[in-house]
Design a protein around this motif. Sequence first.
Motif, mmCIF file in Angstrom:
data_model
loop_
_atom_site.group_PDB
_atom_site.id
_atom_site.type_symbol
_atom_site.label_atom_id
_atom_site.label_comp_id
_atom_site.label_asym_id
_atom_site.label_seq_id
_atom_site.Cartn_x
_atom_site.Cartn_y
_atom_site.Cartn_z
ATOM 1 N N MET A 1 48.415 -50.879 -29.724
ATOM 2 C CA MET A 1 48.161 -52.287 -29.506
ATOM 3 C C MET A 1 49.472 -53.064 -29.579
ATOM 4 S SD MET A 1 46.112 -54.926 -31.928
ATOM 5 C CE MET A 1 44.654 -55.447 -31.099
ATOM 6 N N ASN A 2 49.679 -53.936 -28.607
ATOM 7 C CA ASN A 2 50.871 -54.775 -28.611
ATOM 8 C C ASN A 2 50.766 -55.814 -29.711
ATOM 9 O OD1 ASN A 2 51.966 -53.481 -26.392
ATOM 10 N ND2 ASN A 2 51.079 -54.912 -24.931
ATOM 11 N N LYS A 3 51.849 -56.007 -30.431
ATOM 12 C CA LYS A 3 51.886 -57.017 -31.483
ATOM 13 C C LYS A 3 52.306 -58.374 -30.921
ATOM 14 C CE LYS A 3 51.133 -54.338 -35.113
ATOM 15 N NZ LYS A 3 50.254 -54.571 -36.202
ATOM 16 N N ILE A 4 52.922 -58.348 -29.739
ATOM 17 C CA ILE A 4 53.323 -59.572 -29.047
ATOM 18 C C ILE A 4 52.864 -59.438 -27.598
ATOM 19 C CG2 ILE A 4 55.253 -61.009 -28.298
ATOM 20 C CD1 ILE A 4 56.769 -60.027 -30.765
ATOM 21 N N GLN A 5 52.196 -60.464 -27.108
ATOM 22 C CA GLN A 5 51.623 -60.401 -25.760
ATOM 23 C C GLN A 5 51.875 -61.721 -25.037
ATOM 24 O OE1 GLN A 5 47.439 -59.526 -26.089
ATOM 25 N NE2 GLN A 5 46.983 -60.509 -24.153
ATOM 26 N N LEU A 6 52.303 -61.637 -23.793
ATOM 27 C CA LEU A 6 52.446 -62.832 -22.969
ATOM 28 C C LEU A 6 51.067 -63.320 -22.545
ATOM 29 C CD1 LEU A 6 55.463 -61.913 -20.655
ATOM 30 C CD2 LEU A 6 55.476 -63.288 -22.753
ATOM 31 N N VAL A 7 50.917 -64.645 -22.493
ATOM 32 C CA VAL A 7 49.645 -65.245 -22.105
ATOM 33 C C VAL A 7 49.905 -66.176 -20.928
ATOM 34 C CG1 VAL A 7 47.711 -66.678 -22.851
ATOM 35 C CG2 VAL A 7 48.848 -65.160 -24.505
ATOM 36 N N TYR A 8 49.181 -65.948 -19.836
ATOM 37 C CA TYR A 8 49.305 -66.775 -18.639
ATOM 38 C C TYR A 8 48.068 -66.548 -17.780
ATOM 39 C CZ TYR A 8 51.067 -62.297 -16.983
ATOM 40 O OH TYR A 8 51.208 -60.956 -16.699
ATOM 41 N N HIS A 9 47.844 -67.448 -16.846
ATOM 42 C CA HIS A 9 46.681 -67.312 -15.967
ATOM 43 C C HIS A 9 46.931 -66.243 -14.914
ATOM 44 C CE1 HIS A 9 44.329 -70.670 -17.442
ATOM 45 N NE2 HIS A 9 45.445 -71.374 -17.516
ATOM 46 N N ASP A 10 45.958 -65.359 -14.745
ATOM 47 C CA ASP A 10 46.004 -64.399 -13.649
ATOM 48 C C ASP A 10 45.172 -64.964 -12.493
ATOM 49 O OD1 ASP A 10 43.331 -64.045 -14.385
ATOM 50 O OD2 ASP A 10 43.677 -62.103 -15.321
ATOM 51 N N LYS A 11 44.983 -64.186 -11.440
ATOM 52 C CA LYS A 11 44.240 -64.672 -10.271
ATOM 53 C C LYS A 11 42.824 -65.107 -10.629
ATOM 54 C CE LYS A 11 46.832 -62.078 -6.836
ATOM 55 N NZ LYS A 11 46.794 -61.045 -5.815
ATOM 56 N N GLU A 12 42.149 -64.318 -11.470
ATOM 57 C CA GLU A 12 40.762 -64.633 -11.821
ATOM 58 C C GLU A 12 40.673 -65.914 -12.657
ATOM 59 O OE1 GLU A 12 37.369 -62.941 -14.750
ATOM 60 O OE2 GLU A 12 38.365 -61.446 -13.504
ATOM 61 N N SER A 13 41.497 -66.026 -13.679
ATOM 62 C CA SER A 13 41.397 -67.199 -14.549
ATOM 63 C C SER A 13 41.858 -68.470 -13.849
ATOM 64 C CB SER A 13 42.191 -66.992 -15.843
ATOM 65 O OG SER A 13 43.573 -66.874 -15.584
ATOM 66 N N SER A 14 42.786 -68.344 -12.898
ATOM 67 C CA SER A 14 43.238 -69.535 -12.179
ATOM 68 C C SER A 14 42.198 -70.020 -11.163
ATOM 69 C CB SER A 14 44.582 -69.273 -11.488
ATOM 70 O OG SER A 14 44.458 -68.261 -10.524
ATOM 71 N N ARG A 15 41.182 -69.205 -10.917
ATOM 72 C CA ARG A 15 40.084 -69.603 -10.030
ATOM 73 C C ARG A 15 38.850 -70.017 -10.822
ATOM 74 N NH1 ARG A 15 40.805 -64.355 -6.825
ATOM 75 N NH2 ARG A 15 42.648 -64.798 -5.603
ATOM 76 N N GLY A 16 39.029 -70.375 -12.080
ATOM 77 C CA GLY A 16 37.910 -70.854 -12.881
ATOM 78 C C GLY A 16 37.317 -69.839 -13.831
ATOM 79 N N GLY A 17 37.924 -68.657 -13.927
ATOM 80 C CA GLY A 17 37.439 -67.669 -14.892
ATOM 81 C C GLY A 17 37.828 -68.072 -16.306
ATOM 82 N N GLU A 18 37.571 -67.194 -17.254
ATOM 83 C CA GLU A 18 37.902 -67.488 -18.649
ATOM 84 C C GLU A 18 39.402 -67.701 -18.813
ATOM 85 O OE1 GLU A 18 37.112 -65.673 -23.098
ATOM 86 O OE2 GLU A 18 37.198 -64.294 -21.407
ATOM 87 N N PRO A 20 42.842 -67.438 -20.430
ATOM 88 C CA PRO A 20 43.466 -66.558 -21.423
ATOM 89 C C PRO A 20 44.006 -67.349 -22.610
ATOM 90 C CG PRO A 20 44.833 -66.735 -19.472
ATOM 91 C CD PRO A 20 43.556 -67.424 -19.162
ATOM 92 N N PHE A 21 44.370 -68.601 -22.388
ATOM 93 C CA PHE A 21 44.844 -69.456 -23.479
ATOM 94 C C PHE A 21 43.708 -69.732 -24.450
ATOM 95 C CE2 PHE A 21 47.648 -70.231 -19.920
ATOM 96 C CZ PHE A 21 48.897 -70.136 -20.511
ATOM 97 N N ASP A 22 42.557 -70.115 -23.914
ATOM 98 C CA ASP A 22 41.404 -70.379 -24.769
ATOM 99 C C ASP A 22 40.977 -69.110 -25.499
ATOM 100 O OD1 ASP A 22 39.361 -72.175 -25.780
ATOM 101 O OD2 ASP A 22 37.967 -70.983 -24.581
ATOM 102 N N LYS A 23 41.064 -68.002 -24.838
ATOM 103 C CA LYS A 23 40.662 -66.726 -25.443
ATOM 104 C C LYS A 23 41.496 -66.419 -26.687
ATOM 105 C CE LYS A 23 39.895 -61.901 -24.174
ATOM 106 N NZ LYS A 23 39.973 -60.916 -23.088
ATOM 107 N N VAL A 24 42.822 -66.544 -26.593
ATOM 108 C CA VAL A 24 43.662 -66.233 -27.756
ATOM 109 C C VAL A 24 43.566 -67.326 -28.823
ATOM 110 C CG1 VAL A 24 45.235 -64.707 -26.496
ATOM 111 C CG2 VAL A 24 45.833 -67.098 -26.774
ATOM 112 N N ILE A 25 43.462 -68.581 -28.411
ATOM 113 C CA ILE A 25 43.335 -69.671 -29.391
ATOM 114 C C ILE A 25 42.048 -69.495 -30.188
ATOM 115 C CG2 ILE A 25 42.959 -72.157 -29.641
ATOM 116 C CD1 ILE A 25 44.978 -72.470 -27.246
#
Length: 156
Positions: A1-18, A20-25
């Motif tokens: 498991m990564n201890k540090i992970q980049l968080v940004y919108h992928d294609k799915e989340s930028s089209r209204g999916g979940e 990733p920011f809300d998920k980690v917060i």
Amino acid sequence: MNKIQLVYHDKESSRGGESPFDKVITAIVRNEDVSIVCPYIGMKYFERIIKLANYWRLITDVEEWICSHNKKERQKIKNFISEKSSSIHHYRGIHAKVIIGNSKAFIGSSNLTEKGITERVEMGVFIEEKELVVELQNWFRDLWDKSESINTQALD
């Protein structure tokens, strides 16, 4: 498991999916004691995430937070600050966006607003490395000690 992970919108989340920011917060704040630093906050989003927490404290630039909203929202923010003043400190010029839990943290460019979390092109780092989380907790405590309690009479 990564201890540090980049968080940004992928294609799915930028089209209204979940978001990733809300998920980690959400993962950081749920049932945790949380320390938050952010100058620009949307009340709807903020109230949702702090309801998930056991306990929370916020450092913000109160003037920027209030001034960045319309008149109607400003009054809601002032009321919220008055009611929760013991959990909020003012730090003029603060611009960091950081959320720190007991064992996880998030540092990013996004403001804690619906638009910042779900719509904008933002970048963040999700941290589960114990030493870095402890360092961020210490950083927050230092800022808390240097920042000001809220003078609720001065909010207007």
